[in-house]
Design an enzyme around this catalytic site. Sequence first.
Site, PDB file in Angstrom:
ATOM      1  N   HIS A  70       0.813  -1.219   0.000  1.00  0.00           N
ATOM      2  CA  HIS A  70       0.000   0.000   0.000  1.00  0.00           C
ATOM      3  C   HIS A  70       0.847   1.271   0.000  1.00  0.00           C
ATOM      4  CE1 HIS A  70       1.093   0.095   4.202  1.00  0.00           C
ATOM      5  NE2 HIS A  70       0.573   1.303   4.279  1.00  0.00           N
ATOM      6  N   HIS A  85       1.780   6.854  -0.521  1.00  0.00           N
ATOM      7  CA  HIS A  85       0.876   6.050   0.309  1.00  0.00           C
ATOM      8  C   HIS A  85      -0.454   5.931  -0.425  1.00  0.00           C
ATOM      9  CE1 HIS A  85      -1.643   4.835   3.671  1.00  0.00           C
ATOM     10  NE2 HIS A  85      -0.532   4.547   4.344  1.00  0.00           N
TER      11      HIS A  85
END
Length: 165
Positions: A70, A85
Amino acid sequence: MFTKLFAKKELKKEETLFAPLNGKAVDIEQVPDPTFSQKLMGEGIAIEPVDGEVVSPVNGEIIQFFHTKHAIGIRSETGLEILIHIGLETVMLNGEGFTGYVQVGDKVKVGDRLITFDLEFIKEKAASSITPIVITNMDTVQSIEKYPVAHAKAGTDPLMHIITK
């Protein structure tokens, strides 16, 4: 004998950070997570993605790649450390919906594919798909100029011009 003394002049390094995703550019202060909006991780910008591909925003090296895929960290050739992110609260997806194409230690160029993700899955399962891009070693930064970009094109549109100390 005549000797000239020169004051040692510090050379400043400049870096352009390009969009790592296609989508709408958003001020970092508007990210609905205080870790990013209050710049606790560093200064940056965010993108609300329109597709599921992340490319390198700089020439550099992969220094961190979370096992959940992620988020990814890149150190640019000038020493900037950049965190991308993907979405908010996406760590809880435990890698589902993400595919990585690089690993720690890989050298990358602007526009190289890093990660793909299922955008619709992220929108359904995570808190948000908004993707913060932050400089995590702000102690090395002298100044940042953000470019006015409404719709960012990955690997092409510059988002920030950074001068390091």
